[in-house]
Structure formats: C-alpha cells, structure tokens
Enzyme design. Sequence first.
Site, short mmCIF file in Angstrom:
data_model
loop_
_atom_site.label_atom_id
_atom_site.label_comp_id
_atom_site.label_asym_id
_atom_site.label_seq_id
_atom_site.Cartn_x
_atom_site.Cartn_y
_atom_site.Cartn_z
N SER A 33 10.82 9.43 23.55
CA SER A 33 9.67 9.12 22.69
C SER A 33 9.06 10.37 22.06
O SER A 33 8.12 10.26 21.27
CB SER A 33 8.59 8.39 23.50
N THR B 134 -14.33 -19.79 -7.44
CA THR B 134 -13.85 -20.44 -6.23
C THR B 134 -12.55 -21.15 -6.62
O THR B 134 -12.44 -21.68 -7.73
CB THR B 134 -14.86 -21.46 -5.67
N HIS B 135 -11.58 -21.13 -5.73
CA HIS B 135 -10.25 -21.69 -6.03
C HIS B 135 -9.64 -21.02 -7.26
O HIS B 135 -8.79 -21.61 -7.93
CB HIS B 135 -10.31 -23.21 -6.24
N SER C 282 6.49 1.21 -16.41
CA SER C 282 7.75 0.50 -16.21
C SER C 282 8.90 1.36 -16.71
O SER C 282 8.78 2.05 -17.73
CB SER C 282 7.74 -0.83 -16.96
N LYS D 20 3.83 -1.21 -20.34
CA LYS D 20 3.28 -1.65 -19.05
C LYS D 20 2.36 -0.61 -18.41
O LYS D 20 2.60 0.58 -18.48
CB LYS D 20 4.41 -1.98 -18.08
N ASN E 282 0.85 -0.78 -14.60
CA ASN E 282 0.88 -1.64 -13.41
C ASN E 282 -0.10 -1.16 -12.33
O ASN E 282 -0.15 0.04 -12.03
CB ASN E 282 2.29 -1.66 -12.83
N GLU F 186 -1.26 -3.33 -5.43
CA GLU F 186 -0.15 -4.11 -4.91
C GLU F 186 0.39 -3.53 -3.61
O GLU F 186 0.73 -4.27 -2.68
CB GLU F 186 0.95 -4.19 -5.98
N TYR G 240 2.60 -0.54 35.28
CA TYR G 240 3.32 0.06 34.16
C TYR G 240 4.73 -0.51 34.07
O TYR G 240 5.43 -0.67 35.06
CB TYR G 240 3.40 1.58 34.28
N LYS H 190 3.18 2.97 20.87
CA LYS H 190 2.78 4.18 20.16
C LYS H 190 3.08 4.14 18.66
O LYS H 190 2.19 4.42 17.84
CB LYS H 190 3.50 5.41 20.74
#
Length: 454
Positions: free
Chosen positions: A20, A152-153, A274, A280, A282, A287, A314, A322
């Site tokens: 680890s 709303t919606h 793009s 474009k 973006n 996102e 343990y 981790k």
Amino acid sequence: MWNGRFSQPTADLVLQYGESVSYDRKMYRHDIAGSIAHARAQMNAGLLTPEEFEAIRDGLTGILADIEAGNFTWSTRLEDVHMNIESELTRRIGPAGAKLHTARSRNDQVATDTRLYCRAEIDTTLHLLRDMQRALVMKAEEYAEVRIPGYTHLQRAQPVTVGHHLLAYVEMLERDTARLRDCRTRVNISPLGSGAIAGSTINLDRRAIAAELGFDGVTENSMDAIADRDYILETLFCLSLIGTHLSRLSEDLVLWSSAEFGYCTLSDAHTTGSSLMPQKKNPDVCELTRGKSGRLYGNLVSVMVAVKGLPLTYNRDLQEDKEPLFDSFETVSLALRVNAEMVAAMRINPERCAAAVSDPLLLATDLADYLVRRGVPFRRAHELVGKAVALAVGSGTPLNKLTQEQFRSISPEYGDDVYSVFDLNRAFALRTNPGAPNAANTARRLAYWKEHLA
C-alpha cells in the site's frame, strides 16, 4: 516483520498484491508526528532514555525532511508507509529505532494516521468551501436584482432573481460546512494505544499522546478503535454531498450558458472548444463536476461494501479504505477551487434574463392569490386561473393581454384591477416572508453572508 514465525519469504506476487506504500505514503507527515508522540510517551514511561528519544525524534525529523525534498526511496517490499519509515529510522540510528514499535501495532498506527490525515484535509476543505461561498456571494451581489424565471420540472414556474438563486447554493454549502465540522469532532479521537485488538500490557499515557497530536480525547474500546471506519464513511458522505451540490450548480450553469437560455456567459478560461466545430464553447468544468460527483458516490459505496461484512477487529479488507478517501478529498478540493474561479469570472446577461422573465404565465400563481384575496377559495381560484391560461394559450394571446370581457367570461370574480397582478415590481414587493426573493430579503442575506464569510 514476522520472520520468527515464517520459514519462507513472502511471494513476490503477494507483496505486489498487498503493498500500500504506493498510495499510503501520502500520510508520511502524520505517521512521523504519531511516532514522535509515541516515542515521547515511551520515554516518559521509562522505556526509552532521553538520549534514545532524541535520536528517534531527530531521525524522524531528518526522514521527514528527506521525503519532502524528494530524497527518500520507498520500497514496496516493506509494504506500507509505516514500515518504510521505521525501517529507515532503524538503519539510521540503530537499535533505538527498533524500540519504537513497543506498545503499538500497525493497526492502531494506521487508524491514527488516517484520522490525522482526515482532520487535516477536512480543515483544508472547510477553507475551500468558504472560498466557494464567497465567489457565489460576490456574484449574487453583483446581479442581485436581475430577474429570471424560476423552474420546477424544468418548466417556467415563478419569477425569482439571480441573487436569490445563487444564494440558494450558499445555503447548501453552509450545511456542507456544518456537516464537515460536526464530522471532525468524531474524527478527532485518538486510537493510538489500542494495539492490535486488546491494548498492551505496557501501558503508555494515551491521553498525553492524544494531547500532543491535537486530538480531543481517546477511544474507550480497543476493539472498536481498531475496527472503526465510521469516521471515514462519514467523511466520504460529507464529500459526496458537496459533490452533489456542485453538480446541481453545474447543471444550472450548463442550462444558463446554452444558446436556448443565454442567461450567463462563462469565461473563455473556463470553457473549451471543439476539435471539429469552430463555433463551439463548451461548459466542460460544469460537465466534469457533474461526472466527478458519481466518482465521489462510488468511493463512498466501495468503502461501505468493504466494511459491511467484517467481524471485529482488523481485517486486511480495511486497506481498501485509503485510495477512495484520498481520491475523494483530492477530487472535492480541485472541484471547489475551479468552480470558485469559474463563478467569479462568470457574467450574467441581463437582457436575456429580462426577456425570459417577461412571460406573464410566470405570474399565474399570483393571479390565483389575487382571487383568494377577493374571497375565492384557493382550489376554485386555481381552477379559474387554469381556465384563463387555457384561453390565453388557445387564442395565442398573452395572459396579461386578455380583455376584461374574456376574464369575466371565466368568472365575475376577476375585477377591473386584475392587470395589476402582472406588474413584476408589485409581484416581488408582495413577497415579504422570510426566505422569499424580494429585494430587502436578498439585501439582508447578502449582508449576513458578507459578514459571516469575512
């Protein structure tokens, strides 16, 4: 570590599978701090001479300096951060280094390191949350009075303001702050001295060690101290919810910055183009933030699944806590930083907002309230306004342009003053309840946040 019991060396594949140190070395500062505090308690208990303690302390301090200078060689054959540091310490100072592990186990050592790591990262995240709130408050103040449709919606509902809308996210992030602070109180308890499962017959002053490391107290059950990963799960949940709130803000800004809405313009520095379509622009930051929220949820679920079936105390499964923890802190840290920067650079387009909020249908509920004030029961008022909307839509006439005869053909309860309902200034002025989007409320809340975040 266990040559006395085993006659064969650990297979290379097992070493590769179980190491680890490739990721838990991130906790080197916390491991060294814990070891120095542990060594001091050993000296106070007479297990180390003052000279041996000084050798351990100075040796660990030297290792810390080498790690931070990039001059330390990590070995996967030594499995983890703990054994790499202890082995190097013993190599540097001799037999005194081999005494360091007296009265502790890697079990309580890793639990201590992880709690120290969580505490430090929580404190950093709290500062970043404040920076994000400040960016939102600054932008909310700049465009406090710009009116937009609320949805709303994802359908136009009632008018609100940009200031009120952005302050909603400040409230969300304040709850995130409160949750993290509360979570920190449960993180900040020391398990060091719990040993592998049942403490040790060599009793060190656990409370003194905890105080030196800045913990608020010590765990009271050695088995729970070693098996507990609640503090990691709670931390991951808090980070996931921060991701949720940033993701919802991102979705709003994706919509607002589209040509169809046009309510805001994101800076060139926080958007991309793009490879094919030259026109474009973006909203990639938004996102990516939406996408990374799913990653945060996955980290939480992966640790929950790892823990859910484990007997006390343990089990090696717990090594899998981790990487998700580290990843979630890093993901949230970067997300908060880049989103604060993006919001600060964002511009609102008042003309597009004004055009959208001029839709008289946004005041249909106000029209129902108008009828209620004239004594019409709300359910009946709702029906009468619905008929007026149907007439307006069917005839291609804006709701506020229906004639008085058309209104009265629906109900005589519509009076000569019906058109006053469609005055946006009046509509906002009537919303005087706490939490409503009127100018006075927004100004008060802005003043509160500016003082609170100062």
